[in-house]
Design a protein around this motif. Sequence first.
Motif, PDB file in Angstrom:
ATOM      1  N   ASP A   8      11.667   1.860   1.759  1.00  0.00           N
ATOM      2  CA  ASP A   8      10.266   2.201   1.475  1.00  0.00           C
ATOM      3  C   ASP A   8      10.096   3.696   1.215  1.00  0.00           C
ATOM      4  OD1 ASP A   8       9.521  -0.432   1.690  1.00  0.00           O
ATOM      5  OD2 ASP A   8       8.536  -0.222   3.640  1.00  0.00           O
ATOM      6  N   ILE A   9      10.771   4.534   1.996  1.00  0.00           N
ATOM      7  CA  ILE A   9      10.682   5.992   1.806  1.00  0.00           C
ATOM      8  C   ILE A   9      11.259   6.380   0.446  1.00  0.00           C
ATOM      9  CG2 ILE A   9      11.557   8.221   2.606  1.00  0.00           C
ATOM     10  CD1 ILE A   9      11.310   7.101   5.476  1.00  0.00           C
ATOM     11  N   MET A  10      12.391   5.809   0.085  1.00  0.00           N
ATOM     12  CA  MET A  10      12.994   6.121  -1.220  1.00  0.00           C
ATOM     13  C   MET A  10      12.078   5.678  -2.361  1.00  0.00           C
ATOM     14  SD  MET A  10      17.014   5.313  -0.424  1.00  0.00           S
ATOM     15  CE  MET A  10      17.436   5.268  -2.145  1.00  0.00           C
ATOM     16  N   HIS A  11      11.482   4.521  -2.214  1.00  0.00           N
ATOM     17  CA  HIS A  11      10.583   4.021  -3.246  1.00  0.00           C
ATOM     18  C   HIS A  11       9.359   4.927  -3.390  1.00  0.00           C
ATOM     19  CE1 HIS A  11       9.158   1.033  -6.006  1.00  0.00           C
ATOM     20  NE2 HIS A  11       8.001   0.987  -5.382  1.00  0.00           N
ATOM     21  N   ARG A  72       2.997  -8.325  -2.809  1.00  0.00           N
ATOM     22  CA  ARG A  72       3.731  -8.809  -1.634  1.00  0.00           C
ATOM     23  C   ARG A  72       3.281  -8.076  -0.376  1.00  0.00           C
ATOM     24  NH1 ARG A  72       8.503  -6.735  -0.570  1.00  0.00           N
ATOM     25  NH2 ARG A  72       8.887  -6.283  -2.764  1.00  0.00           N
ATOM     26  N   ASN A  73       3.094  -6.754  -0.457  1.00  0.00           N
ATOM     27  CA  ASN A  73       2.649  -5.982   0.707  1.00  0.00           C
ATOM     28  C   ASN A  73       1.257  -6.391   1.163  1.00  0.00           C
ATOM     29  OD1 ASN A  73       4.742  -4.163   1.547  1.00  0.00           O
ATOM     30  ND2 ASN A  73       4.416  -3.001  -0.334  1.00  0.00           N
ATOM     31  N   VAL A  74       0.341  -6.574   0.224  1.00  0.00           N
ATOM     32  CA  VAL A  74      -1.031  -6.934   0.592  1.00  0.00           C
ATOM     33  C   VAL A  74      -1.059  -8.326   1.236  1.00  0.00           C
ATOM     34  CG1 VAL A  74      -3.342  -7.423  -0.290  1.00  0.00           C
ATOM     35  CG2 VAL A  74      -2.095  -5.434  -1.138  1.00  0.00           C
ATOM     36  N   ILE A  75      -0.352  -9.282   0.630  1.00  0.00           N
ATOM     37  CA  ILE A  75      -0.323 -10.640   1.180  1.00  0.00           C
ATOM     38  C   ILE A  75       0.415 -10.656   2.512  1.00  0.00           C
ATOM     39  CG2 ILE A  75       0.505 -12.991   0.785  1.00  0.00           C
ATOM     40  CD1 ILE A  75       0.006 -12.386  -2.272  1.00  0.00           C
ATOM     41  N   GLU A  76       1.511  -9.915   2.591  1.00  0.00           N
ATOM     42  CA  GLU A  76       2.267  -9.833   3.852  1.00  0.00           C
ATOM     43  C   GLU A  76       1.386  -9.320   4.987  1.00  0.00           C
ATOM     44  OE1 GLU A  76       5.749  -6.975   5.600  1.00  0.00           O
ATOM     45  OE2 GLU A  76       6.076  -7.825   3.599  1.00  0.00           O
ATOM     46  N   ASN A  77       0.585  -8.295   4.717  1.00  0.00           N
ATOM     47  CA  ASN A  77      -0.328  -7.786   5.749  1.00  0.00           C
ATOM     48  C   ASN A  77      -1.353  -8.847   6.138  1.00  0.00           C
ATOM     49  OD1 ASN A  77       0.941  -5.341   5.909  1.00  0.00           O
ATOM     50  ND2 ASN A  77      -0.695  -4.172   4.945  1.00  0.00           N
ATOM     51  N   GLY A  78      -1.855  -9.593   5.152  1.00  0.00           N
ATOM     52  CA  GLY A  78      -2.810 -10.656   5.446  1.00  0.00           C
ATOM     53  C   GLY A  78      -2.229 -11.717   6.370  1.00  0.00           C
ATOM     54  N   PHE A 115      -4.080   3.806   4.111  1.00  0.00           N
ATOM     55  CA  PHE A 115      -3.214   3.997   2.951  1.00  0.00           C
ATOM     56  C   PHE A 115      -2.312   5.226   3.099  1.00  0.00           C
ATOM     57  CE2 PHE A 115      -6.771   1.476   1.358  1.00  0.00           C
ATOM     58  CZ  PHE A 115      -6.083   0.431   0.768  1.00  0.00           C
ATOM     59  N   GLU A 116      -2.443   5.949   4.204  1.00  0.00           N
ATOM     60  CA  GLU A 116      -1.587   7.107   4.459  1.00  0.00           C
ATOM     61  C   GLU A 116      -0.215   6.648   4.920  1.00  0.00           C
ATOM     62  OE1 GLU A 116      -3.498   9.621   7.331  1.00  0.00           O
ATOM     63  OE2 GLU A 116      -5.318   9.804   6.120  1.00  0.00           O
ATOM     64  N   ARG A 117       0.790   7.438   4.587  1.00  0.00           N
ATOM     65  CA  ARG A 117       2.151   7.112   5.007  1.00  0.00           C
ATOM     66  C   ARG A 117       2.272   7.093   6.519  1.00  0.00           C
ATOM     67  NH1 ARG A 117       5.581  10.617   0.682  1.00  0.00           N
ATOM     68  NH2 ARG A 117       4.458   9.711  -1.047  1.00  0.00           N
ATOM     69  N   PHE A 118       2.981   6.092   7.013  1.00  0.00           N
ATOM     70  CA  PHE A 118       3.305   5.914   8.422  1.00  0.00           C
ATOM     71  C   PHE A 118       2.091   5.661   9.307  1.00  0.00           C
ATOM     72  CE2 PHE A 118       6.666   8.726   6.725  1.00  0.00           C
ATOM     73  CZ  PHE A 118       7.722   7.843   6.815  1.00  0.00           C
ATOM     74  N   TYR A 119       0.908   5.518   8.700  1.00  0.00           N
ATOM     75  CA  TYR A 119      -0.280   5.290   9.521  1.00  0.00           C
ATOM     76  C   TYR A 119      -0.306   3.848   9.994  1.00  0.00           C
ATOM     77  CZ  TYR A 119      -4.903   5.571  11.431  1.00  0.00           C
ATOM     78  OH  TYR A 119      -5.958   5.558  12.310  1.00  0.00           O
ATOM     79  N   ARG A 120      -0.561   3.675  11.262  1.00  0.00           N
ATOM     80  CA  ARG A 120      -0.685   2.341  11.848  1.00  0.00           C
ATOM     81  C   ARG A 120      -1.947   2.308  12.683  1.00  0.00           C
ATOM     82  NH1 ARG A 120       5.242   0.591  13.745  1.00  0.00           N
ATOM     83  NH2 ARG A 120       6.372   1.363  11.956  1.00  0.00           N
ATOM     84  N   VAL A 121      -2.729   1.287  12.474  1.00  0.00           N
ATOM     85  CA  VAL A 121      -3.956   1.149  13.244  1.00  0.00           C
ATOM     86  C   VAL A 121      -3.610   1.001  14.717  1.00  0.00           C
ATOM     87  CG1 VAL A 121      -5.982  -0.306  13.663  1.00  0.00           C
ATOM     88  CG2 VAL A 121      -5.270   0.201  11.317  1.00  0.00           C
ATOM     89  N   GLY A 133       4.720   1.051   8.296  1.00  0.00           N
ATOM     90  CA  GLY A 133       3.607   1.975   8.088  1.00  0.00           C
ATOM     91  C   GLY A 133       3.581   2.536   6.677  1.00  0.00           C
ATOM     92  N   LEU A 134       4.366   1.944   5.771  1.00  0.00           N
ATOM     93  CA  LEU A 134       4.439   2.450   4.400  1.00  0.00           C
ATOM     94  C   LEU A 134       3.934   1.453   3.355  1.00  0.00           C
ATOM     95  CD1 LEU A 134       7.908   4.210   4.602  1.00  0.00           C
ATOM     96  CD2 LEU A 134       5.672   5.292   4.476  1.00  0.00           C
ATOM     97  N   GLY A 135       3.740   0.202   3.721  1.00  0.00           N
ATOM     98  CA  GLY A 135       3.362  -0.827   2.755  1.00  0.00           C
ATOM     99  C   GLY A 135       2.096  -0.512   1.988  1.00  0.00           C
ATOM    100  N   LEU A 136       1.036  -0.132   2.692  1.00  0.00           N
ATOM    101  CA  LEU A 136      -0.224   0.154   1.996  1.00  0.00           C
ATOM    102  C   LEU A 136      -0.174   1.483   1.253  1.00  0.00           C
ATOM    103  CD1 LEU A 136      -2.966  -1.239   4.400  1.00  0.00           C
ATOM    104  CD2 LEU A 136      -2.005  -2.258   2.326  1.00  0.00           C
TER     105      LEU A 136
END
Length: 176
Positions: A8-11, A72-78, A115-121, A133-136
């Motif tokens: 995810d970081i490389m991407h 995939r990230n949005v659905i995965e989070n859902g 949507f910030e990197r590494f941010y987790r609620v 913490g990188l998907g969004l």
Amino acid sequence: RLLKLIEDIMHLSKLDEGFAAGCQRSVDLLEAARAAVEENAEAAAERNVTVRLTGENVSINADPTLLDEMLRNVIENGVKYNRLNGEVQVEVSRLADGVTDTGIGIPPEHLDKVFERFYRVDGSRSKQTGGTGLGLSIVKHGAEYHHARIELDSEVGRGTVMTLTFPLSTDEEHGA
């Protein structure tokens, strides 16, 4: 988990540099959403979350690989942040691509930060579910790359609606 984080970081680094994995071409958004739903089918089954896909065929100009990762990230989070026996609804139309879930929701004070990197609620819950913490953040960068708009609406205990609005391809704009 570490490998996923590194990937995810490389991407994200490549997206920051303005480099996309492939080139843009006409992509059917409904078919891309169907593939992303299928990629999340096992995780949904494990949590007994029903994922429904509805909509119409819509062509957009997109990088297919990046679009797949966004959806995939949005659905995965859902699925991941849903309740057991919950639902995720994916709807594709000429107006927008929306993903609605019956999950735990996001508190209002966190909506502008997700949507910030590494941010987790909730960091402890994210570690349990395997999030980086990188998907969004990838979704946000992908939306910028595709000139798409993201809207997020969420209510704690009731769920989240994420809407991605992509510019239509030239064929779609002319009704072809």
